[in-house]
Design a protein around this motif. Structure first.
Motif, PDB file in Angstrom:
ATOM      1  N   GLY A   1      -7.713   8.185   3.308  1.00 14.98           N
ATOM      2  CA  GLY A   1      -9.042   8.691   2.994  1.00 14.98           C
ATOM      3  C   GLY A   1     -10.042   8.491   4.108  1.00 14.98           C
ATOM      4  N   GLU A   2      -9.784   7.505   4.989  1.00 18.63           N
ATOM      5  CA  GLU A   2     -10.673   7.288   6.129  1.00 18.63           C
ATOM      6  C   GLU A   2     -10.640   8.483   7.083  1.00 18.63           C
ATOM      7  N   TRP A   3      -9.540   9.247   7.057  1.00 17.52           N
ATOM      8  CA  TRP A   3      -9.400  10.416   7.937  1.00 17.52           C
ATOM      9  C   TRP A   3      -9.590  11.729   7.174  1.00 17.52           C
ATOM     10  N   LEU A   4      -9.128  11.771   5.942  1.00 23.11           N
ATOM     11  CA  LEU A   4      -9.126  13.031   5.194  1.00 23.11           C
ATOM     12  C   LEU A   4     -10.281  13.156   4.225  1.00 23.11           C
ATOM     13  N   GLY A   5     -11.075  12.115   4.090  1.00 26.01           N
ATOM     14  CA  GLY A   5     -12.203  12.184   3.173  1.00 26.01           C
ATOM     15  C   GLY A   5     -11.898  11.543   1.837  1.00 26.01           C
TER      16      GLY A   5
ATOM     17  N   ARG B   1       0.854  -1.181   0.000  1.00 27.60           N
ATOM     18  CA  ARG B   1       0.000   0.000   0.000  1.00 27.60           C
ATOM     19  C   ARG B   1       0.885   1.225   0.000  1.00 27.60           C
ATOM     20  N   GLN B   2       0.612   2.130  -0.898  1.00 33.83           N
ATOM     21  CA  GLN B   2       1.465   3.270  -1.219  1.00 33.83           C
ATOM     22  C   GLN B   2       1.731   4.183  -0.027  1.00 33.83           C
ATOM     23  N   PHE B   3       2.998   4.636   0.094  1.00 32.13           N
ATOM     24  CA  PHE B   3       3.352   5.645   1.083  1.00 32.13           C
ATOM     25  C   PHE B   3       2.702   6.971   0.715  1.00 32.13           C
ATOM     26  N   VAL B   4       1.981   7.575   1.665  1.00 31.69           N
ATOM     27  CA  VAL B   4       1.310   8.855   1.443  1.00 31.69           C
ATOM     28  C   VAL B   4       1.541   9.731   2.672  1.00 31.69           C
ATOM     29  N   ALA B   5       1.887  10.990   2.462  1.00 27.57           N
ATOM     30  CA  ALA B   5       2.201  11.904   3.567  1.00 27.57           C
ATOM     31  C   ALA B   5       0.933  12.465   4.197  1.00 27.57           C
ATOM     32  N   VAL B   6       0.904  12.442   5.540  1.00 29.02           N
ATOM     33  CA  VAL B   6      -0.204  13.015   6.299  1.00 29.02           C
ATOM     34  C   VAL B   6       0.354  13.659   7.570  1.00 29.02           C
ATOM     35  N   PRO B   7      -0.347  14.638   8.141  1.00 30.01           N
ATOM     36  CA  PRO B   7       0.139  15.259   9.381  1.00 30.01           C
ATOM     37  C   PRO B   7      -0.069  14.346  10.579  1.00 30.01           C
ATOM     38  N   LEU B   8       0.775  14.524  11.577  1.00 23.96           N
ATOM     39  CA  LEU B   8       0.575  13.819  12.841  1.00 23.96           C
ATOM     40  C   LEU B   8      -0.591  14.459  13.592  1.00 23.96           C
TER      41      LEU B   8
ATOM     42  N   MET C   1      -3.777  13.149  13.753  1.00 20.63           N
ATOM     43  CA  MET C   1      -5.092  12.698  13.311  1.00 20.63           C
ATOM     44  C   MET C   1      -5.280  11.201  13.513  1.00 20.63           C
ATOM     45  N   GLY C   2      -4.175  10.487  13.718  1.00 20.79           N
ATOM     46  CA  GLY C   2      -4.234   9.039  13.839  1.00 20.79           C
ATOM     47  C   GLY C   2      -4.157   8.315  12.515  1.00 20.79           C
ATOM     48  N   ALA C   3      -3.930   9.050  11.410  1.00 23.21           N
ATOM     49  CA  ALA C   3      -3.964   8.446  10.074  1.00 23.21           C
ATOM     50  C   ALA C   3      -2.661   7.783   9.674  1.00 23.21           C
ATOM     51  N   THR C   4      -1.567   8.075  10.366  1.00 21.36           N
ATOM     52  CA  THR C   4      -0.275   7.509   9.980  1.00 21.36           C
ATOM     53  C   THR C   4      -0.217   6.021  10.307  1.00 21.36           C
ATOM     54  N   VAL C   5       0.756   5.337   9.666  1.00 19.06           N
ATOM     55  CA  VAL C   5       1.030   3.939  10.014  1.00 19.06           C
ATOM     56  C   VAL C   5       1.364   3.851  11.504  1.00 19.06           C
ATOM     57  N   GLU C   6       2.199   4.784  11.961  1.00 13.90           N
ATOM     58  CA  GLU C   6       2.588   4.817  13.367  1.00 13.90           C
ATOM     59  C   GLU C   6       1.373   4.918  14.281  1.00 13.90           C
ATOM     60  N   GLY C   7       0.462   5.837  13.977  1.00 13.33           N
ATOM     61  CA  GLY C   7      -0.708   6.035  14.812  1.00 13.33           C
ATOM     62  C   GLY C   7      -1.617   4.826  14.844  1.00 13.33           C
TER      63      GLY C   7
ATOM     64  N   ALA D   1       4.419  18.683  12.005  1.00  8.89           N
ATOM     65  CA  ALA D   1       5.026  17.362  11.890  1.00  8.89           C
ATOM     66  C   ALA D   1       4.243  16.511  10.901  1.00  8.89           C
ATOM     67  N   MET D   2       4.973  15.763  10.063  1.00  8.12           N
ATOM     68  CA  MET D   2       4.364  14.912   9.043  1.00  8.12           C
ATOM     69  C   MET D   2       4.853  13.479   9.218  1.00  8.12           C
ATOM     70  N   GLY D   3       4.011  12.544   8.825  1.00  2.84           N
ATOM     71  CA  GLY D   3       4.385  11.137   8.847  1.00  2.84           C
ATOM     72  C   GLY D   3       3.841  10.447   7.615  1.00  2.84           C
ATOM     73  N   LEU D   4       3.987   9.124   7.578  1.00  5.46           N
ATOM     74  CA  LEU D   4       3.521   8.344   6.437  1.00  5.46           C
ATOM     75  C   LEU D   4       2.266   7.567   6.790  1.00  5.46           C
ATOM     76  N   GLY D   5       1.217   7.820   6.009  1.00  3.70           N
ATOM     77  CA  GLY D   5       0.049   6.966   6.016  1.00  3.70           C
ATOM     78  C   GLY D   5       0.109   6.096   4.774  1.00  3.70           C
ATOM     79  N   VAL D   6      -1.014   5.499   4.400  1.00  2.00           N
ATOM     80  CA  VAL D   6      -1.032   4.662   3.207  1.00  2.00           C
ATOM     81  C   VAL D   6      -2.170   5.067   2.286  1.00  2.00           C
ATOM     82  N   GLY D   7      -1.956   4.784   1.003  1.00  2.00           N
ATOM     83  CA  GLY D   7      -2.957   5.053  -0.010  1.00  2.00           C
ATOM     84  C   GLY D   7      -3.359   3.777  -0.718  1.00  2.00           C
ATOM     85  N   GLY D   8      -3.353   3.826  -2.047  1.00  2.00           N
ATOM     86  CA  GLY D   8      -3.808   2.705  -2.851  1.00  2.00           C
ATOM     87  C   GLY D   8      -2.854   1.525  -2.853  1.00  2.00           C
ATOM     88  N   SER D   9      -3.372   0.399  -3.307  1.00  2.00           N
ATOM     89  CA  SER D   9      -2.613  -0.848  -3.377  1.00  2.00           C
ATOM     90  C   SER D   9      -2.038  -1.030  -4.779  1.00  2.00           C
ATOM     91  N   MET D  10      -0.833  -1.595  -4.853  1.00  2.00           N
ATOM     92  CA  MET D  10      -0.210  -1.877  -6.150  1.00  2.00           C
ATOM     93  C   MET D  10       0.465  -3.228  -6.133  1.00  2.00           C
TER      94      MET D  10
END
Length: 354
Positions: A320-324, A135-142, A144-150, A230-239
């Protein structure tokens, strides 16, 4: 989290053990379905944190490392072309292993594998979340809980990307170098993976290697600069992409990492404020890219086996579950736009009535 052996060469990070890493801009995939590999649209610029001690936050100085600018919801992939010797590279997203889903560790593991094996692994586009897919690396802010870490740890403390290299141990490295010398004498040629880029190979950085990154420093002189978003990595689409099972034993590598680096992700406004440089232009519109007939990619290696997917990472939900909903239009690439790299899968076998 820096090491005296880590250097910047143009926009390439070079870690001890002959490891080269480039952060590639790319098209963001839709979060539904499974897709071909998106192209590389050039590298993200990379700068040393210590070169901007007066403008970066104090905690960045404490962690050291490098920084790069990334837009909200922008996608990236990590390219390892230019890595010169076999090595194990650990990749963390907020100190969660992108291969195993386990907490960050300074030791290699094979059960489950917590690294990519270089140079066999040509790139990594995302977390190891499915059989034969990432699942693609996508940048999101810390926050919101959307990151892989969160999602994995329940906290968002680190953000960014972490890299750690383990070269072969002295005995195995000497054996490999001797075998490579003999192979080159016999073949006088080297087979390499075709470039994955916008319209051809991305040009390597022309800048000379910078001085070694100094050890982490304290607070900036004159008081701490303001906090940066602060920014982290969430995920996007599958490839379709494999994370390859290493053919070597963990004992073939050094027992401890030879180099490590913390990569801070910076919003474009903060990049301009901190560095005084203009950030890269906004991401390319993927529908316009595809309509123009430009290439997408498929990569297949007959000789490699895929690492089992991580159950932990498979549970990570897209940003998208967090950002729409992703409103950017999707244009399916035509068959002729998908370029096969390395080995081409065989033609499908036709079936009939039983």
């Amino acid at each position: 989290m820096t090491d005296a052996g880590v250097r910047i060469d143009g926009d390439t990070l070079r870690l001890p053990g002959g490891v080269a890493v480039r952060f590639m801009r790319t098209l963001r995939l839709p979060e539904k379905g499974t897709h071909d590999l998106p192209p590389g649209l050039g590298t993200f610029p990379v700068r040393r944190v210590s070169d901007h001690a007066d403008t970066v936050p104090a905690d960045w100085l404490a962690r050291g490392g490098v920084m790069l600018p990334v837009y909200l919801r922008e996608a990236m992939w990590l390219g390892f072309g230019g890595s010169t010797e076999p090595a194990a590279l650990q990749i963390g997203a907020g100190k969660v292993c992108a291969v195993s889903g386990k907490p960050w560790s300074d030791r290699l593991s094979r059960d489950p594998q917590n690294y990519v094996a270089l140079p066999r692994q040509p790139w990594l586009d995302g977390i190891n979340s499915g059989r034969g897919t990432v699942r693609q690396f996508v940048a999101v802010p810390l926050g919101m809980g959307a990151t892989v870490e969160g999602q994995v740890t329940g906290e968002e403390v680190w953000g960014g990307v972490q890299l750690q290299s383990f070269p072969l141990n002295e005995t195995r490295r000497a054996e490999w170098r001797e075998a490579e010398r003999r192979r080159l004498l016999e073949t006088r040629s080297v087979k390499s993976v075709r470039a994955r880029g916008y319209g051809g190979p991305a040009a390597p950085g022309a800048m000379p290697a910078m001085p070694a990154m100094p050890a982490a420093a304290g607070a900036a002189p004159g008081g701490a600069p303001r906090a940066a978003a602060a920014m982290g990595l969430g995920v996007g689409g599958s490839m379709r992409q494999e994370v390859y099972d290493d053919v070597r034993a963990v004992a073939d590598y050094a027992a401890e990492p030879a180099g490590r680096v913390f990569v801070h992700l910076v919003t474009p406004p903060e990049w301009r404020r901190i560095t005084g440089e203009a950030p890269p232009p906004s991401p390319v519109d993927r529908a316009a890219y595809t309509k123009a007939g430009l290439p997408w990619y498929d990569y297949y290696d007959n000789d490699a086996a895929d690492v089992a997917p991580s159950d932990t990472l498979a549970a990570v939900q897209p940003v998208g579950e967090w950002l729409g909903t992703d409103l950017e239009p999707w244009e399916q690439p035509a068959p002729g736009q998908v370029h096969h790299l390395k080995d081409t899968p065989g033609e499908p076998v036709e079936d009939g009535d039983w």
